[in-house]
Every structure is written in C-alpha cells, then in structure tokens.
Scaffold this active site. Structure first.
Site, mmCIF file in Angstrom:
data_model
loop_
_atom_site.group_PDB
_atom_site.id
_atom_site.type_symbol
_atom_site.label_atom_id
_atom_site.label_comp_id
_atom_site.label_asym_id
_atom_site.label_seq_id
_atom_site.Cartn_x
_atom_site.Cartn_y
_atom_site.Cartn_z
ATOM 1 N N HIS A 365 1.167 -0.897 -0.276
ATOM 2 C CA HIS A 365 0.204 -0.139 -0.031
ATOM 3 C C HIS A 365 0.821 1.047 -0.193
ATOM 4 C CE1 HIS A 365 -1.677 -3.001 3.413
ATOM 5 N NE2 HIS A 365 -2.242 -3.537 2.294
ATOM 6 N N ARG A 472 -8.915 2.917 -6.020
ATOM 7 C CA ARG A 472 -9.538 2.355 -5.490
ATOM 8 C C ARG A 472 -9.991 2.906 -4.233
ATOM 9 N NH1 ARG A 472 -3.820 1.130 -8.224
ATOM 10 N NH2 ARG A 472 -3.735 -1.202 -8.106
ATOM 11 N N ARG A 508 -14.260 2.005 -8.149
ATOM 12 C CA ARG A 508 -14.156 0.541 -8.140
ATOM 13 C C ARG A 508 -14.024 0.013 -6.280
ATOM 14 N NH1 ARG A 508 -8.475 -3.092 -7.560
ATOM 15 N NH2 ARG A 508 -8.211 -1.678 -5.874
ATOM 16 N N GLU A 607 -10.300 -10.331 -12.377
ATOM 17 C CA GLU A 607 -9.386 -10.792 -12.088
ATOM 18 C C GLU A 607 -9.469 -12.303 -11.248
ATOM 19 O OE1 GLU A 607 -8.304 -7.193 -9.512
ATOM 20 O OE2 GLU A 607 -10.125 -7.524 -8.441
ATOM 21 N N ASN A 630 -2.954 -7.501 -12.391
ATOM 22 C CA ASN A 630 -2.240 -7.867 -11.552
ATOM 23 C C ASN A 630 -3.172 -8.915 -10.274
ATOM 24 O OD1 ASN A 630 -1.083 -5.049 -11.655
ATOM 25 N ND2 ASN A 630 -2.472 -4.142 -10.363
ATOM 26 N N ASP A 631 -3.929 -9.106 -10.816
ATOM 27 C CA ASP A 631 -4.501 -10.324 -9.666
ATOM 28 C C ASP A 631 -5.011 -11.360 -10.981
ATOM 29 O OD1 ASP A 631 -5.310 -10.009 -7.269
ATOM 30 O OD2 ASP A 631 -6.177 -8.726 -6.856
ATOM 31 N N ARG A 641 2.052 -12.009 -6.250
ATOM 32 C CA ARG A 641 2.115 -10.744 -6.837
ATOM 33 C C ARG A 641 3.109 -10.726 -5.786
ATOM 34 N NH1 ARG A 641 -3.275 -7.326 -6.194
ATOM 35 N NH2 ARG A 641 -1.665 -5.871 -6.657
ATOM 36 N N CYS A 678 -6.825 -2.359 -16.526
ATOM 37 C CA CYS A 678 -6.394 -1.680 -15.311
ATOM 38 C C CYS A 678 -4.920 -2.302 -14.895
ATOM 39 C CB CYS A 678 -6.842 -0.923 -14.144
ATOM 40 S SG CYS A 678 -8.284 -2.458 -13.639
HETATM 41 C C1 PEP Z 1 -5.577 -5.605 -10.156
HETATM 42 O O1 PEP Z 1 -5.615 -6.548 -9.446
HETATM 43 O O2 PEP Z 1 -4.969 -5.649 -11.453
HETATM 44 C C2 PEP Z 1 -5.925 -4.237 -9.584
HETATM 45 C C3 PEP Z 1 -5.974 -3.311 -10.728
HETATM 46 O O3 PEP Z 1 -6.443 -4.090 -8.133
HETATM 47 P P1 PEP Z 1 -5.663 -5.238 -7.555
HETATM 48 O O4 PEP Z 1 -3.765 -3.921 -7.663
HETATM 49 O O5 PEP Z 1 -5.760 -3.069 -6.459
HETATM 50 O O6 PEP Z 1 -5.318 -5.514 -6.268
HETATM 51 MG MG MG Z 2 -6.703 -7.008 -7.803
#
Ligand code: PEP
Ligand code: MG
Length: 754
Positions: A365, A472, A508, A607, A630-631, A641, A678
């Site tokens: 974070h 976010r 989101r 995701e 990312n997820d 990750r 994203c």
């Molecule tokens: C993701 O998972 O790609 C995403 C944008 O959400 P976060 O990074 O906040 O989990």
């Molecule tokens: Mg995510």
C-alpha cells in the site's frame, strides 16, 4: 569479578569524558580499554574492528601484547572473536582454550587466559566490531556482567564507527566495512533521486547517551512506558469499537509485550547503569535487530519485529516532537524498514527525493501511495536499514532498481547524465499532454488514471488523463486509523468527482483483504490471503460496511453520472448481488433526497480466470469489465504477486497469457460488454501495445505511465501491426517477448521499455 552498579555508572561517566575528548584515536582507545579492564576487574580488555570482507583487526588492548595492536587480524571464521561477530550475540565461555572455536595467536600472548566474554559492537543492526574481556582464571560471567559489557559496547560503537584503520599505523590499505555499496530492490515508483538518508525509525544521537540524573531519567522512562501502554490500549479500544469480534492477534501481542515486566526491567537497568532512557531503549533495539538478522524461524522473526516496533514507538514517545525524523531543506531520501501508507502520507509535503523500504510484502500500500506522490521508490531491499546510517549520501535508481550507498564521484557523474536524459524525456511527454492518444491510422485510445487518493486527482490534469479508470476506494480505509465514517466517504467521493470536472470516474468498491489488511477490521491471518476472504467476497459478507460505501457513492454523485465496478468477482451471482445492493441504495436515496444519479453504470473487474468463462452470464447485466492484470496474472500463472521470488517470474507478454486475453476480448465483443484494462501491466509500453493489438481501447494506469504509453500509441499503425502480431501469437518463437519487440521495431513503434 566483583561488580556493581555505581562502578558501571562511574565507568559511563569516564567513557563520556573520553568520548568528548579531542585527540588521537589510538590513545583514546587505549584509555577506554584500560578503564573497562579496571572497572570490570578483568585481566584483558580488547577491541576488534570489523574490516571490509569481515576480518577482525585488533585495534586496542589492555592485557595482551601491545605489538599485536593493528597487526593481529582474525579472519571471519577464526576464533571466538569471529564467532561473536558472526552470531552477532554475546558469548561467555568459562574455559576458552577448550572451546572448539578457540584459535591461539602467539603474538598476542593470549595463552594464560581462560575465561572469555565477547560482545558484538553493533551499529544499525550491523556488527562493526567486537569487545572482549578475559580473565586468567576459569570463571562464569553472569547475566548482569554480560548486559553491562553490551551497554559499554553500544557506547563504544560511536567511537569505533569513526575509526580509520589506516590511522592506526598498520601501513596496509585496509578499508572499513562502511564504504560504497550497491543493493538491488524492486521498483515501486519509477524515477531517479539522490540525497542524504533520513531514517524513519528514531535515531539516538551519541550526545544523548548519558543521563545526568538517574532518578529523573528513570521516572522519565517509566512515564514513557506508561504512555506507550496507554496508547496501545487506546488503539485497541478504538478498533474494538469498530468491529470487535475476533481476537486481535497483532495488537494483543503488542499489548502483552508492552506489559512484559522483563522488558521494562531491562530498560530500567540500562538507566540505572548511567544511560539515558533513549539510549537504554536503543540498546534493546540493537539487540532485537541483531537477533533478527540471524533468526530464521518465522514466529521468532515476527516477535522480534513486534519488539522492534515497540522500541521505536517508545523512542518516539521519549523523543517527542524533537525525536521526529527531520526532512531538511537539503535533498532527503527516506529510509524505512516498513512503512504504513498513513505514515508515508505524513511525509507528502516534505519534498522527499526518494523512498527506500526494506520490506517488499508489507509495503504494497505504501508503494501505491508512493506512486500517487510520484516519488521514486525502491522496496524489497534486504538489509537496507542495517547498511545505511543517518546522513549517508545515496543515489536511488528507481529505473533499474539499484541503490548506491555512499557513492563515489564517478557514479554521481553517470547519474547526473541519466537525470538530464530523463528530464528531456519528461519534457517530450509534457508536450503530448493535450494531444489525443490516437494511432496513425485513427484508432482513439482512452488513457485513464489509476487513483486512490485525493492527491492523485491533481495528477489527472497534469498527466493529460481522460478520466479515472480505477479509483481504489479502499485507500481511504487503509490510511485511516479506524473505519471511515459515511460522511468522510461522501466527502472524498465528492471531491474526486469535482476534481474530475465531468470526466468519467470509475469507482471500484472496497477491495480489502489479501495484501490490503486493515488493523481495524481485525481479520484472522490466512494461509493464502490472495485466495482468501477478500474483495467482493468480504464486502458481501460485511453488508453494513458495504452498503455504507454504496450509499456514500450514490450521495456523492447526487445528480451526476455514477460508475461503479466490483473487484475480484468470480461468479456472475456475486456481481448480481452487489449490483442489486447498489440499485437498492439508489432507490433509497432517491426517496429520501429526491435526487438520483443521471446515469448509473455498473461493471466488474476481471481478476479471476473463472470469470473469463462466465461472461455469457454477465451479458446484458454488466456494462463493462476492466481486466485487473495484477490479480488476474497471479491467478493465471499461480504466482503470488507479493512474493518477490515469483512475482516477476512469468511474463504477460507470453503466448499463453495473451491468447487468454484474446479470448476475453473476443467474448466481450460477442456479449456486448465494453472492456478496458487496469493494473500495473498497462503502464508498460510493450504490454500496452499488446492490449491495443488485442482490441482494448481503454487503458488505465498510474500518472507517470500516461506520457510514454501515449507516445507509443501515436507512433503506430494498428491495422498494419495487428495481423503480424496475431500471426506471431499463432506461431510464437521461443523468446516471444523479443519476437514482439522485433516486430514493434519493424513497424517503427516507439517503446520506452521492454
Ligand atoms: C489488479 O488486480 O490488477 C488491480 C488493479 O487491483 P489491485 O492492484 O488494487 O488489486
Ligand atoms: Mg486486484
């Protein structure tokens, strides 16, 4: 060895005088060892300095042969002294010559001595030397004696750290361990920065080591401890009021530790021996850190971390305002072991040049906050805080993930060249700000901003973003001590919509759990948090919290359009349940306030791989989806990750991942679902190129990536590139990434990474 506190106190006073004296280092050291030997009634007292590479050089002795000084050098693995340095902990041995690690050096005349007590001289958790006492007769040193020698070693660290072995006339070209070093880390926010290190954790200056009056000092320490306990109790009460069900593991451990009488006793003993309250806590912290260096057991490590956190908290309380890290006018680089997002935000207006963090996982974070602040940041740097001292010069190369500590001039020059190159590039992007992200054959791509804080919104204009593609909302939760109230949420969402000034914003809903742990929510630790009770699963199981957020979003929109998406949806029914809750809030709010958003758009984040095959069920229900790379990629490749060893192991620019994304893109077209992407991957020009080639025309990314991605898009002819790209996907070569790079080069596409 008769031993008593007044004698130690006397010794401390004398040491203080010696430390304050000007004069030749060698004669000061001689005085020091003589003092220690006589106070501790030891036949020998010696100091060894750790050199680069780990060898230990005898730099002062009382009792061994004077000729051995600056001549006797023990290798890393040699002797009991070497063992103390390696273990970074004290060793008391009744009969040293019988110990398997004993090594006999005739030049020192060491043979008649039996009892041995050695303690490490520590600075910033790093062993910089070893202090020993020896006695002719066999004897056992007791805990108090060991403790006291450690206290003395701490005071000595200040002198030893400044010693230049050359000045001890050894004639060689020895170098101290503390010189130029380069470490690698993970880039959390790209950029370059240099400046002097400012340590986030409190530093106790040598001038504050000793207390003038033990009674006052002991009282000050007790008051500090009381304040610490009270502050922890307050935090627990606060969190308890917020949720209060499950046992609050971490806080409870904190409380137990803070109330642990042995910790308090040990600190008081330090004060009794003449140290200031701060120095006594610092001594405990050095021990905890040094033990952390060698501890392998995860439970023990966690406990030592907790202890160190407590030491730091207590130091902050004792130091008051004065003890806070001072970011000076000068160029400053923040150095922290771990850093919460809220702590980082406190530095937001201080003009920091860069941020360095030791921990990779716990800092995610903080990493996103650092990106929002646009400060070059490296994380996951093992041993960071033990390698840097307050005020050291550092160069942070957050382009290729290198940190240079105490760099030499040639490095500076190379670095300065890079900085000017970078600013030229930035100026180039700046010039594109008001131009559209349009391919040469006319396809418009929307470049949106990933945001999560108020301050991101200022970047929207600066970067020339077309709106916010991912807001976010959980950040507000992560940066506050307790759960944000309805009105706080409404205020934030309103400000975001105001600042967006009519441009689209996709909110989101709360994405908590996984790596986004909230102390106030008091979640149980899970075996696999990424696969656990998180995101929409968590929100649907905490309807009070979730509905409060949906209400805040509806209220903040008023009569403006409202766009909401749900994270980590795995099956269509989760989407439906969440959407129904949102629509209920819209109706409820319309009844109460007479106002409703002019348009409500509801979408979903893709995701989980499961949802990619659930799109037919979302047809006609979800208006859009946004691929969260990312997820999605962590689940697709089964690679966490947050675990540095695997997080960068697999490549999105690979046939399997891109074929999968192509299926998603095709399914979206079939089912009339608008799509975007994203997540961090969209910020790489090469990945963004692949997304556009697969049919994505909306990409959301952090502010710093918008310029480079726009430049890439404006440099290519999509209709010409796409068939070649798809052909490559059908017939991939072994090194697919290079194959795509070569293809991009053939088409004259301007990539800034790859
Ligand atoms: C993701 O998972 O790609 C995403 C944008 O959400 P976060 O990074 O906040 O989990
Ligand atoms: Mg995510």
């Amino acid at each position: 060895m008769p031993y008593n506190l007044p004698a130690t106190r006397l010794l401390m006073n004398r040491l203080r005088q010696v430390m304050a004296e000007e004069g030749e280092t060698r004669s000061r050291l001689d005085k020091v060892v003589r003092l220690i030997a006589s106070t501790m009634v030891a036949d020998v007292c010696s100091i060894y300095l750790r050199l680069q590479g780990g060898a230990l050089l005898l730099i002062a002795t009382e009792g061994l042969k004077a000729d051995a000084v600056a001549a006797t050098r023990l290798s890393v693995n040699e002797g009991l002294v070497g063992l103390v340095a390696r273990r970074a902990e004290p060793m008391a041995i009744q009969d040293a010559p019988r110990h398997p690690s004993f090594s006999y050096r005739p030049e020192t005349g060491e043979d008649p001595f039996h009892a041995f007590l050695g303690v490490p001289i520590l600075r910033g958790g790093r062993v910089i030397g070893v202090l020993t006492v020896q006695n002719r007769t066999e004897r056992a040193y007791d805990d108090e004696e060991i403790d006291n020698l450690q206290t003395i070693a701490m005071v000595l660290a200040e002198i030893v750290d400044r010693i230049d072995p050359d000045a001890l006339n050894n004639g060689g070209n020895e170098k101290r361990e503390r010189n130029t070093a380069s470490l690698t880390g993970r880039v959390f926010c790209e950029g370059l920065g240099y400046g002097r290190a400012v340590l986030h954790d409190p530093v106790v200056p040598a001038a504050k080591f000793f207390a003038a009056d033990q009674v006052t000092e002991s009282k000050r320490l007790s008051e500090g401890m009381e304040e610490l306990k009270a502050s922890i109790d307050r935090m627990m009460a606060l969190d308890g009021a917020a949720l209060g069900e499950d046992p609050r593991d971490v806080m409870e451990t904190y409380r137990l530790l803070a109330h642990d009488p042995s910790w308090a006793e040990k600190l008081q003993e330090g004060v009794k021996s003449g140290l200031s309250a701060e120095a006594s806590v610092d001594r405990a912290r050095r021990e905890h850190r040094a033990r952390l260096q060698s501890a392998r057991d995860p439970y023990l490590r966690e406990r030592l971390h907790d202890l160190e956190d407590l030491d730091n908290r207590l130091l902050r309380i004792l130091g008051g305002e004065e003890g806070k890290p001072q970011i000076s006018e000068e160029r400053s680089v923040l150095v922290a072991r771990r850093l919460g997002p809220a702590e980082l935000l406190e530095y937001s207006n201080t003009g920091l040049r860069a941020i360095l963090m030791e921990e990779a996982a716990a800092s995610s974070h903080a990493a996103i906050v650092a990106r929002a602040l646009g400060i070059p940041t490296l994380g996951g740097i093992a041993g960071l805080t033990t390698r840097i001292d307050q005020g050291d010069w550092v160069i942070v190369d957050a382009e290729d993930g290198t940190l240079h500590i105490r760099p030499d001039d040639s490095l500076y020059d190379a670095y300065k060249g890079r900085v000017s190159l970078r600013s030229e590039r930035q100026a180039g992007y700046e010039a594109l700000k008001d131009l559209p992200a349009r391919t040469t054959d006319g396809t418009e791509v929307s470049l949106m901003l990933n945001a999560g804080l108020d301050l991101d919104m200022d970047m929207m204009k600066q970067a020339g973003a077309d709106g916010v593609g991912l807001f976010r909302t959980e950040f507000q939760f992560l940066v506050s001590e307790s759960l944000p109230k309805l009105n706080d949420q409404i205020d934030l969402y309103k400000r975001v919509l105001d600042k967006a000034d009519g441009k689209p914003v996709i909110f989101r809903t709360v994405d908590l759990g996984g790596d986004k742990v909230l102390p106030a929510l008091n979640l149980q630790r899970e075996e696999n948090p990424a696969l656990g009770w998180r995101s929409i699963r968590f929100a649907l199981d905490h309807k009070g919290l979730f509905r409060r957020q949906l209400r805040a979003l509806v209220r903040a929109a008023g009569e403006r359009p409202l766009t909401v998406m749900f994270p980590m949806v795995t099956v269509a029914s989760e989407f439906e349940e969440a959407r129904d809750l949102l629509l209920t809030e819209v109706e409820w709010s319309a009844k109460r306030t007479g106002r409703r958003p002019s348009r409500v758009e509801v979408g979903v984040m893709l995701e989980t791989p499961a949802l990619a095959y659930g799109l037919p069920e979302l047809a006609g229900k979800a208006e859009f989806l946004s691929v969260g790379t990312n997820d999605l990629m962590q689940f697709f490749f089964a690679a966490d990750r947050m675990t540095p060893h695997v997080s960068d192991r697999y490549d999105l620019v690979s046939p399997s991942a891109l074929r999968f994304l192509k299926e998603v893109s095709d399914a979206c077209k079939t089912h009339g679902i608008r799509m975007s992407a994203c997540g961090e991957a969209t910020g790489s020009t090469l990945s963004a190129l692949c997304f556009v080639a697969l049919g994505f025309t909306t990409l959301s990314m952090s502010a710093g990536s918008i310029g480079p991605v726009k430049q890439m898009i404006r440099s290519f002819d999509l209709q010409a590139f796409r068939p070649d790209f798809l052909a490559a996907l059908d017939a991939p070569k072994q090194d697919f990434r290079n194959q795509v790079l070569a293809l991009a080069a053939d088409h004259g596409i301007e990539l800034s990474d790859g």
